[in-house]
Design a protein around this motif. Structure first.
Motif, PDB file in Angstrom:
ATOM      1  N   GLU A 129      52.969 -25.519  21.722  1.00 34.61           N
ATOM      2  CA  GLU A 129      52.124 -24.351  21.840  1.00 34.61           C
ATOM      3  C   GLU A 129      52.704 -23.054  21.093  1.00 34.61           C
ATOM      4  O   GLU A 129      52.037 -22.719  20.331  1.00 34.61           O
ATOM      5  CB  GLU A 129      51.867 -23.789  23.332  1.00 34.61           C
ATOM      6  CG  GLU A 129      51.086 -24.626  24.264  1.00 34.61           C
ATOM      7  CD  GLU A 129      51.894 -26.003  24.699  1.00 34.61           C
ATOM      8  OE1 GLU A 129      53.168 -26.066  24.436  1.00 34.61           O
ATOM      9  OE2 GLU A 129      51.272 -27.099  24.992  1.00 34.61           O
ATOM     10  N   THR A 130      53.813 -22.926  21.180  1.00 38.78           N
ATOM     11  CA  THR A 130      54.497 -21.808  20.321  1.00 38.78           C
ATOM     12  C   THR A 130      54.431 -22.217  18.868  1.00 38.78           C
ATOM     13  O   THR A 130      54.034 -21.357  18.077  1.00 38.78           O
ATOM     14  CB  THR A 130      55.953 -21.693  20.788  1.00 38.78           C
ATOM     15  OG1 THR A 130      56.580 -22.728  20.587  1.00 38.78           O
ATOM     16  CG2 THR A 130      55.872 -21.138  22.012  1.00 38.78           C
ATOM     17  N   MET A 131      54.550 -23.372  18.505  1.00 41.32           N
ATOM     18  CA  MET A 131      54.601 -23.748  17.268  1.00 41.32           C
ATOM     19  C   MET A 131      53.116 -23.595  16.712  1.00 41.32           C
ATOM     20  O   MET A 131      52.939 -22.999  15.375  1.00 41.32           O
ATOM     21  CB  MET A 131      54.731 -25.298  16.971  1.00 41.32           C
ATOM     22  CG  MET A 131      54.933 -25.739  15.310  1.00 41.32           C
ATOM     23  SD  MET A 131      55.407 -27.469  15.251  1.00 41.32           S
ATOM     24  CE  MET A 131      53.981 -28.199  16.174  1.00 41.32           C
ATOM     25  N   ASN A 132      52.086 -23.848  17.462  1.00 43.05           N
ATOM     26  CA  ASN A 132      50.556 -23.846  16.841  1.00 43.05           C
ATOM     27  C   ASN A 132      50.230 -22.438  16.880  1.00 43.05           C
ATOM     28  O   ASN A 132      49.563 -22.132  16.074  1.00 43.05           O
ATOM     29  CB  ASN A 132      49.623 -24.423  17.743  1.00 43.05           C
ATOM     30  CG  ASN A 132      50.052 -26.192  17.822  1.00 43.05           C
ATOM     31  OD1 ASN A 132      50.484 -26.479  16.591  1.00 43.05           O
ATOM     32  ND2 ASN A 132      49.546 -26.947  18.771  1.00 43.05           N
ATOM     33  N   ALA A 133      50.823 -21.568  17.674  1.00 40.09           N
ATOM     34  CA  ALA A 133      50.349 -20.249  17.649  1.00 40.09           C
ATOM     35  C   ALA A 133      51.310 -19.421  16.506  1.00 40.09           C
ATOM     36  O   ALA A 133      50.531 -18.839  15.740  1.00 40.09           O
ATOM     37  CB  ALA A 133      50.972 -19.532  19.119  1.00 40.09           C
ATOM     38  N   TYR A 134      52.375 -19.923  16.066  1.00 45.68           N
ATOM     39  CA  TYR A 134      53.072 -19.247  14.776  1.00 45.68           C
ATOM     40  C   TYR A 134      52.358 -19.859  13.504  1.00 45.68           C
ATOM     41  O   TYR A 134      51.965 -19.073  12.625  1.00 45.68           O
ATOM     42  CB  TYR A 134      54.555 -19.839  14.721  1.00 45.68           C
ATOM     43  CG  TYR A 134      55.225 -18.621  13.911  1.00 45.68           C
ATOM     44  CD1 TYR A 134      56.124 -17.873  14.817  1.00 45.68           C
ATOM     45  CD2 TYR A 134      55.336 -18.667  12.751  1.00 45.68           C
ATOM     46  CE1 TYR A 134      57.047 -17.034  14.169  1.00 45.68           C
ATOM     47  CE2 TYR A 134      56.167 -17.707  12.200  1.00 45.68           C
ATOM     48  CZ  TYR A 134      57.022 -16.832  12.803  1.00 45.68           C
ATOM     49  OH  TYR A 134      57.560 -15.937  12.264  1.00 45.68           O
ATOM     50  N   LEU A 135      51.648 -21.246  13.673  1.00 44.55           N
ATOM     51  CA  LEU A 135      51.203 -21.532  12.559  1.00 44.55           C
ATOM     52  C   LEU A 135      49.725 -20.951  12.220  1.00 44.55           C
ATOM     53  O   LEU A 135      49.301 -20.515  11.172  1.00 44.55           O
ATOM     54  CB  LEU A 135      50.901 -23.190  12.683  1.00 44.55           C
ATOM     55  CG  LEU A 135      52.062 -24.029  12.468  1.00 44.55           C
ATOM     56  CD1 LEU A 135      51.748 -25.588  12.591  1.00 44.55           C
ATOM     57  CD2 LEU A 135      52.755 -23.925  10.921  1.00 44.55           C
ATOM     58  N   GLY A 136      49.052 -20.499  13.484  1.00 46.22           N
ATOM     59  CA  GLY A 136      47.611 -19.901  13.496  1.00 46.22           C
ATOM     60  C   GLY A 136      48.205 -18.353  12.660  1.00 46.22           C
ATOM     61  O   GLY A 136      47.114 -17.808  11.934  1.00 46.22           O
ATOM     62  N   MET A 137      49.360 -17.752  13.330  1.00 39.79           N
ATOM     63  CA  MET A 137      49.557 -16.548  12.668  1.00 39.79           C
ATOM     64  C   MET A 137      49.709 -16.635  11.119  1.00 39.79           C
ATOM     65  O   MET A 137      49.343 -15.436  10.459  1.00 39.79           O
ATOM     66  CB  MET A 137      50.585 -16.021  13.483  1.00 39.79           C
ATOM     67  CG  MET A 137      51.349 -14.551  12.954  1.00 39.79           C
ATOM     68  SD  MET A 137      52.498 -13.902  14.350  1.00 39.79           S
ATOM     69  CE  MET A 137      53.663 -15.046  14.117  1.00 39.79           C
ATOM     70  N   MET A 138      50.539 -17.394  10.679  1.00 37.59           N
ATOM     71  CA  MET A 138      50.548 -17.419   9.280  1.00 37.59           C
ATOM     72  C   MET A 138      49.417 -17.938   8.702  1.00 37.59           C
ATOM     73  O   MET A 138      49.135 -17.311   7.378  1.00 37.59           O
ATOM     74  CB  MET A 138      51.786 -18.861   9.005  1.00 37.59           C
ATOM     75  CG  MET A 138      52.997 -18.627   9.654  1.00 37.59           C
ATOM     76  SD  MET A 138      54.115 -19.792   9.423  1.00 37.59           S
ATOM     77  CE  MET A 138      54.515 -19.612   7.438  1.00 37.59           C
ATOM     78  N   GLU A 139      48.295 -18.844   9.201  1.00 33.16           N
ATOM     79  CA  GLU A 139      47.098 -19.131   8.613  1.00 33.16           C
ATOM     80  C   GLU A 139      46.329 -17.719   8.239  1.00 33.16           C
ATOM     81  O   GLU A 139      45.802 -17.499   7.604  1.00 33.16           O
ATOM     82  CB  GLU A 139      46.466 -20.080   9.327  1.00 33.16           C
ATOM     83  CG  GLU A 139      45.231 -20.574   8.670  1.00 33.16           C
ATOM     84  CD  GLU A 139      45.321 -21.089   7.212  1.00 33.16           C
ATOM     85  OE1 GLU A 139      44.226 -21.028   6.661  1.00 33.16           O
ATOM     86  OE2 GLU A 139      46.183 -21.731   7.038  1.00 33.16           O
TER      87      GLU A 139
END
Length: 248
Positions: A129-139
């Motif tokens: 979940e935290t990895m996907n959240a961070y990737l979303g922030m970068m996107e």
């Protein structure tokens, strides 16, 4: 070429008076060679080993200081014999200016981010979940960065006024970045001028042009640089998050 570009009271062989200087000029910058010495004969294109720049014809060599200002000029004492048919001394200078502009304008290698030097405090534990959240922030950041690039490309370019300076029978014009781009000679003056006078007056004219130069700030470039820095920080944070996974 019209001689209206030049003051009628200039003495072609008189030493130049630099802005803010006494009438006695500093001619050391001209590095005038002896009459029997051709310092650039036989040298070909590009950058000299001592940091100077010359065109492919090897007639003119120029040097710049650390701030990008023209600092020294040398001209072959037999320049008029070495010119190709249909070419002028102004063409030889323009070629040297072009070579130096290309080399001095090369973008330096981007400094790599030292991820270990950045402190991100207490990051949340690594999970899917935290990895996907961070990737979303970068996107999301990438999307806003792309929008900023599109705005910069669509925005009208800042209007820059050409800056020129003259000394005796010489006019030097700078480009949008303050780099010498062209030189014009009063042909009557040039016919009588010695090599040392040519070097000195080109240098003085360039210095006077630089004093008039006013760079125009481009706000879009500052915005793009901010996005680049933010991208580096986000990337460093993602590395720190992944490191937590490796330590588990």
């Amino acid at each position: 070429m019209s001689t209206k570009l030049f003051d009628d009271d200039y003495d072609p062989l008189a030493p130049p008076v630099g802005v803010g200087e006494s009438p006695a000029p500093d001619t050391s910058a001209a590095e005038v060679p002896a009459d029997d010495e051709d310092p650039v004969a036989g040298e070909e294109l590009g950058e000299a080993g001592d940091g100077g720049f010359a065109g492919t014809d090897g007639i003119v060599r120029i040097w710049f200081d650390e701030e990008g200002r023209l600092g020294k000029v040398r001209v072959s004492p037999v320049w008029f014999q070495r010119l190709a048919p249909g070419k002028t001394l102004a063409d030889a200078f323009r070629q040297a200016f072009r070579v130096s502009s290309l080399r001095l304008g090369e973008a330096p290698d981007r400094e790599q981010v030292d991820y270990g030097s950045l402190d991100f405090g207490d990051l949340p534990p690594f999970t899917t979940e935290t990895m996907n959240a961070y990737l979303g922030m970068m996107e999301e950041h990438k999307r806003r960065w792309d929008d900023a690039i599109a705005r910069a490309e669509a925005a009208p370019r800042p209007i820059r006024r050409p800056a020129s300076g003259k000394s005796a029978g010489v006019v030097v014009t700078l480009d949008d970045h303050g780099h010498p781009s062209s030189v014009q000679f009063d042909e009557n003056w040039l016919d009588e001028a010695q090599v040392g006078a040519i070097c000195t007056h080109v240098l003085t004219a360039a210095q006077r042009a630089r004093e008039k130069f006013e760079p125009v700030a481009d706000g879009s470039l500052a915005e793009l640089e901010r996005f680049r820095v933010e991208h580096d920080v986000l990337t460093a944070g993602f590395h720190a998050l992944l490191n937590q996974k490796e330590r588990r």
